[in-house]
Design an enzyme around this catalytic site. Structure first.
Site, PDB file in Angstrom:
ATOM      1  N   LYS A 213      44.005  46.650  41.433  1.00  0.00           N
ATOM      2  CA  LYS A 213      44.609  47.578  40.632  1.00  0.00           C
ATOM      3  C   LYS A 213      43.684  48.156  40.035  1.00  0.00           C
ATOM      4  CE  LYS A 213      46.792  47.253  36.094  1.00  0.00           C
ATOM      5  NZ  LYS A 213      46.253  46.115  34.773  1.00  0.00           N
ATOM      6  N   GLU A 219      33.932  44.174  46.390  1.00  0.00           N
ATOM      7  CA  GLU A 219      34.582  42.840  47.737  1.00  0.00           C
ATOM      8  C   GLU A 219      35.558  43.600  48.026  1.00  0.00           C
ATOM      9  OE1 GLU A 219      33.859  42.212  44.081  1.00  0.00           O
ATOM     10  OE2 GLU A 219      33.294  39.935  43.484  1.00  0.00           O
ATOM     11  N   GLY A 272      46.139  42.487  36.604  1.00  0.00           N
ATOM     12  CA  GLY A 272      45.895  41.879  37.619  1.00  0.00           C
ATOM     13  C   GLY A 272      46.929  40.558  38.040  1.00  0.00           C
ATOM     14  N   ARG A 273      46.298  39.305  37.139  1.00  0.00           N
ATOM     15  CA  ARG A 273      46.590  37.762  37.354  1.00  0.00           C
ATOM     16  C   ARG A 273      47.835  37.712  37.230  1.00  0.00           C
ATOM     17  NH1 ARG A 273      43.036  38.728  33.310  1.00  0.00           N
ATOM     18  NH2 ARG A 273      43.809  38.254  31.135  1.00  0.00           N
ATOM     19  N   GLU A 358      41.906  33.082  32.282  1.00  0.00           N
ATOM     20  CA  GLU A 358      40.889  34.695  32.881  1.00  0.00           C
ATOM     21  C   GLU A 358      41.866  34.443  31.412  1.00  0.00           C
ATOM     22  OE1 GLU A 358      39.449  37.138  35.753  1.00  0.00           O
ATOM     23  OE2 GLU A 358      41.746  37.579  35.748  1.00  0.00           O
ATOM     24  N   HIS A 389      41.780   9.631  46.170  1.00  0.00           N
ATOM     25  CA  HIS A 389      41.231   8.621  46.123  1.00  0.00           C
ATOM     26  C   HIS A 389      39.465   9.725  46.497  1.00  0.00           C
ATOM     27  CE1 HIS A 389      43.643   5.888  48.422  1.00  0.00           C
ATOM     28  NE2 HIS A 389      44.172   7.322  48.196  1.00  0.00           N
ATOM     29  N   LYS A 499      29.793  41.774  37.000  1.00  0.00           N
ATOM     30  CA  LYS A 499      29.864  43.273  37.839  1.00  0.00           C
ATOM     31  C   LYS A 499      28.788  44.439  37.799  1.00  0.00           C
ATOM     32  CE  LYS A 499      34.795  42.768  37.687  1.00  0.00           C
ATOM     33  NZ  LYS A 499      36.200  43.097  37.170  1.00  0.00           N
TER      34      LYS A 499
HETATM   35  O1  F6P Z   1      36.725  40.488  37.612  1.00  0.00           O
HETATM   36  C1  F6P Z   1      37.851  40.115  37.549  1.00  0.00           C
HETATM   37  C2  F6P Z   1      39.345  40.758  38.268  1.00  0.00           C
HETATM   38  O2  F6P Z   1      39.471  42.439  37.139  1.00  0.00           O
HETATM   39  C3  F6P Z   1      40.997  39.896  38.120  1.00  0.00           C
HETATM   40  O3  F6P Z   1      41.341  40.338  36.384  1.00  0.00           O
HETATM   41  C4  F6P Z   1      41.541  41.312  38.709  1.00  0.00           C
HETATM   42  O4  F6P Z   1      42.579  39.801  39.021  1.00  0.00           O
HETATM   43  C5  F6P Z   1      40.515  41.202  39.521  1.00  0.00           C
HETATM   44  O5  F6P Z   1      39.421  41.025  39.547  1.00  0.00           O
HETATM   45  C6  F6P Z   1      40.258  41.966  40.953  1.00  0.00           C
HETATM   46  O6  F6P Z   1      40.404  42.987  40.155  1.00  0.00           O
HETATM   47  P1  F6P Z   1      41.361  44.486  41.378  1.00  0.00           P
HETATM   48  O7  F6P Z   1      43.249  44.387  41.525  1.00  0.00           O
HETATM   49  O8  F6P Z   1      41.460  45.908  40.066  1.00  0.00           O
HETATM   50  O9  F6P Z   1      40.254  44.940  42.519  1.00  0.00           O
END
Ligand code: F6P
Length: 526
Positions: A213, A219, A272-273, A358, A389, A499
């Site tokens: 987003k 990462e 995002g979520r 979140e 189990h 972060k």
């Molecule tokens: O670190 C949490 C977060 O901001 C989430 O809310 C989001 O889904 C994820 O990181 C990834 O963010 P982006 O889509 O901006 O890479």
């Protein structure tokens, strides 16, 4: 929150130094608001069934190809009425309408909340924008299918959190038979995940999808850079020509190197979520086909309409939210577990972890005052029957109260001996029955206390439409719980500090405590 002499914080209703904490707090999160709910009689589940012949009817809802059953929870007509009254005081209906009208209910970020517009339920402007973005995605998918980017057989999607969990759930749940593309979704910065895909995929036939987003997530960008390098090293002539970006920050994607024609934007109001309905759902749309993606949206829209138009005592997300809040606030349950009794839904529990924790794992109210009550339950879970189990021992006999949700599908996902699916479903139902009934024998080690609450979601079939409705149900359930607790379910500032510190450390800076400094040194990272 009050503190005892030792500085420990106490929640409303708890006792500190002989006095009951009364959060008659100005934020309205105080005991008065909850007293009607907290003072409800606490009958056992079996007594509740015995005393009310209509209990099953009252606490079951059928909608969008799903049957929801809360009859094995401690919700009663009085509890539901008390929660309806609380929802009235919290203006749940007003907030719900405001969400569907694109009002800025995400107050801390001064943004609208527009994921429902992605399934065409929302303010006309937001719906029109979503349709335009979807059309753009569809056109690009058609072009890829027509060979515009060469022979594409593999889709490598990099994204994390909401930019991975949703698409991964969709592809894993629905993409098992489809032979169209092989899709891999890599989230972690750990290079092992990427390397594993590099070993399996042909770089000359791979489409790289970068989903972020913000288009700033470390990462994702590092993974994308490694994938481009992998293509370059394999002799792919124009690796950036094989990249698609899914983002609400198109300028950043273009700056990174993606051609504007392959940037698929979505709106800032889509969290995002909550974003799998937007271009973030690209891997599912390309793998399952556009018709399936549209069915997913239609299923979600059906749940949106149910949530918007149905009285709260028959409203699936509302009843689920009431039960969730009842257990955290009245019975002080600290966790809640979801078990998917269907291998195809094995990624549902991790998806729900982000959605719920979140969204509602906060310590302040919408207006920034300290929350005087517990926030959301810690969400965990697994897959049945395997989990039986492994972790069910604690659920049956442990000292923790863990409300459990079973999610199962009537139609089998396999062609084997029907006995497999029969056993699967019967196990789910039997676990719910056993958790409620318990067993009392002379030997305490062999006794089960029973009266443990469970809910069940039973899908007729697992298809895009039903899965869309199921996910939308969970989204609205989170919204209901957040509203009752006066939490802004749509920001996530809690992820920022870690972060920032990781970024500082990566640059060789940052002030760290002795333990962290020692760990960095030992790993040879200083
Ligand atoms: O670190 C949490 C977060 O901001 C989430 O809310 C989001 O889904 C994820 O990181 C990834 O963010 P982006 O889509 O901006 O890479």
């Amino acid at each position: 929150m009050a503190e005892d002499g030792a500085g420990n914080k106490a929640m409303d209703g708890e006792t500190v130094d002989g006095e009951t904490v009364n959060g008659g707090a100005p934020n309205g999160n105080g005991a008065d608001d909850w007293s009607a709910i907290e003072s409800l009689p606490r009958q056992k589940l079996e007594e509740l069934f015995a005393s009310d012949p209509d209990r099953l009817d009252r606490l079951c809802v059928d909608v969008a190809g799903m049957h929801f059953d809360w009859s094995k929870t401690h919700l009663t007509p009085d509890a539901v009425a008390a929660f309806e009254a609380l929802a009235g005081r919290r203006d749940l209906a007003g907030r719900r309408d405001a969400m569907f009208a694109s009002a800025h209910i995400n107050v801390t970020e001064d943004r609208p909340v527009e994921h429902t517009a992605e399934r065409y339920e929302g303010a006309p402007g937001a719906v029109a924008a979503a349709k335009k973005y979807h059309e753009r995605m569809r056109t690009l998918i058609d072009a890829i299918e027509a060979g515009a980017l060469g022979d594409i057989r593999y889709v490598l999607h990099t994204g994390i959190g909401g930019s991975a969990l949703g698409p991964n759930l969709l592809v894993d749940a629905l993409g098992r038979d489809a032979s169209r593309y092989e899709v891999a979704i890599v989230a972690n910065v750990d290079g092992v995940g990427m390397q594993d895909v590099f070993d399996r995929f042909d770089p000359h036939a791979t489409l790289l999808v970068v989903a972020s987003k913000t288009f700033t997530t470390t990462e994702t960008i590092l993974n994308a850079e490694s994938a481009v390098q992998w293509m370059q090293e394999a002799g792919v002539e124009d690796p950036y020509g094989r990249v698609v970006a899914l983002t609400a920050s198109p300028d950043k994607a273009i700056e990174w190197g993606v051609d504007e024609t392959r940037v698929l934007p979505f709106g800032e109001g889509v969290g995002g979520r909550y974003s799998l309905w937007s271009s973030i759902g690209f891997p599912a749309a390309i793998k399952l086909g556009w018709a399936a993606f549209e069915e997913l949206l239609e299923g979600a829209a059906e749940m949106d309409r149910h949530f918007r138009l149905t009285a709260l005592h028959q409203n699936a997300p509302a009843l689920a939210g009431f039960a969730d809040v009842y257990y955290t606030q009245v019975r002080r349950a600290e966790t809640r577990a979801t078990f998917a009794y269907d291998e195809r839904l094995r990624l549902l529990p991790p998806y729900l972890q982000q959605l719920e924790m979140e969204s509602n794992g906060k310590s302040v109210t919408v207006s920034g005052e300290p929350l005087t009550r517990p926030s959301t339950a810690i969400t965990w879970g697994g897959v049945g029957t395997e989990a039986q189990h492994a972790v069910f021992q604690l659920l049956h006999q442990g000292t923790h109260l863990v409300p459990v949700e079973f999610v199962a599908v009537i139609e089998a996902g396999d062609d084997l001996n029907p006995e497999h699916h029969r056993q699967l479903l019967l196990n789910a139902f039997a676990q719910g029955a056993a958790l409620m009934k318990g067993k009392h024998v002379d030997d305490p080690a062999r006794s089960y206390p029973g009266d443990r609450p469970t809910s069940t979601v039973l899908l007729d079939v697992l298809d895009p439409r039903t899965l869309g409705a199921l996910i939308a149900f969970y989204e609205h359930r989170v919204f209901v719980a957040g509203t009752l607790l006066q939490i802004n379910s749509f920001d996530q500032f809690g992820v920022e500090l870690g972060k920032e510190m990781a970024k500082a450390a990566a640059k060789g800076g940052g002030e760290f405590d002795p333990s962290t400094t020692d760990l960095i040194r030992r790993a040879g990272l200083d």
